[in-house]
Enzyme design. Structure first.
Site, PDB file in Angstrom:
ATOM      1  N   SER A 111       0.833  -1.197   0.000  1.00 33.57           N
ATOM      2  CA  SER A 111       0.000   0.000   0.000  1.00 33.57           C
ATOM      3  C   SER A 111       0.881   1.266   0.000  1.00 33.57           C
ATOM      4  O   SER A 111       1.673   1.449  -0.926  1.00 33.57           O
ATOM      5  CB  SER A 111      -0.966  -0.064   1.192  1.00 33.57           C
ATOM      6  N   ASP A 169      -9.743  -4.868  -4.543  1.00 34.89           N
ATOM      7  CA  ASP A 169      -9.185  -3.979  -3.520  1.00 34.89           C
ATOM      8  C   ASP A 169     -10.017  -2.699  -3.455  1.00 34.89           C
ATOM      9  O   ASP A 169     -10.099  -1.946  -4.432  1.00 34.89           O
ATOM     10  CB  ASP A 169      -7.724  -3.651  -3.858  1.00 34.89           C
ATOM     11  N   HIS A 196      -7.568  -5.845  -0.095  1.00 35.71           N
ATOM     12  CA  HIS A 196      -6.407  -5.067   0.353  1.00 35.71           C
ATOM     13  C   HIS A 196      -5.605  -5.839   1.401  1.00 35.71           C
ATOM     14  O   HIS A 196      -5.716  -5.608   2.600  1.00 35.71           O
ATOM     15  CB  HIS A 196      -6.900  -3.732   0.939  1.00 35.71           C
TER      16      HIS A 196
END
Length: 221
Positions: A111, A169, A196
């Site tokens: 991320s 995601d 995610h």
């Protein structure tokens, strides 16, 4: 068995997501660490900035951290931040971790940590001596929208990368991760049906290991 005994375990500096920390990321990547056992070791480091207002599973000893902010004490991946704050300190923190805990072979970022790792790759490809890494695995990555960060993506980044994209995601859209992959020369893209998180099922494990095998000395002997 001979090939396995000669194989050196690769070391990856692991960069967590926003509102996480090194220790929390270590917990969250247990399945991946198990999948890579004997092939690669993950060494998590915490970002230098504490995020106000608590984190995912935070306690006082392990506050949630971030690599940079798009607004005062906040971060949104899609925000076109006029005055992003904190990135230089984070680049310095990564350089310090590479120097103090190294040597490292590559990076693994998740991320916001993947976005930072991509920036490190860009600097490395330009010959920045602070970042002696040879490759990166970028999970749920994205390119920063901040105009001040545009220079990282001006030219194709010539460092080997594996981009892991979650088709569902909801935090970092798959399109953003694919867009980041296009900033690199010959990126490897791994799509998975999940959201995610860092996937580590059998199908993904094979792709990770095939990618890492490119950097393992003593293979195929």
């Amino acid at each position: 068995a001979g090939a396995m005994s000669e194989r050196r375990v690769l070391r990856l500096l692991a960069l967590h997501g926003y509102r996480q920390s090194g220790p929390l990321f270590r917990q969250r990547t247990g399945a991946l660490r198990k999948a890579l056992r004997g092939r690669a070791e993950l060494v998590p480091v915490s970002a230098p900035h504490t995020v106000p207002g608590g984190g995912e599973d935070s306690d006082g000893d392990d506050p949630p951290c971030g690599w940079w902010f798009s607004g005062p004490g906040t971060f949104e991946a899609a925000e076109v931040a006029a005055e992003p704050a904190g990135l230089e300190e984070s680049l310095s923190a990564v350089a310090a971790a590479l120097a103090e805990h190294g040597p490292f072979d590559g990076l693994l970022g998740f991320s916001q940590g993947a976005a930072l790792a991509a920036m490190v790759c860009a600097l490395r490809a330009r010959g920045d001596p602070r970042f002696p890494v040879g490759f990166a695995i970028l999970v749920a990555g994205f390119a920063s929208r901040a105009p001040a960060h545009r220079h990282f993506y001006r030219e194709p980044i010539a460092l080997p990368t594996l981009h892991v994209v979650g088709d569902t995601d909801a935090v970092i859209a798959a399109s953003l991760s694919r867009e980041l992959a296009q900033c690199f020369v010959e990126p490897v893209v791994l799509s998975h049906p999940g959201g995610h998180f860092v996937p580590a099922a059998a199908a993904q494990r094979k792709v990770y290991l095939d990618f890492l095998d490119r950097f393992c000395p003593g293979q195929g002997q």
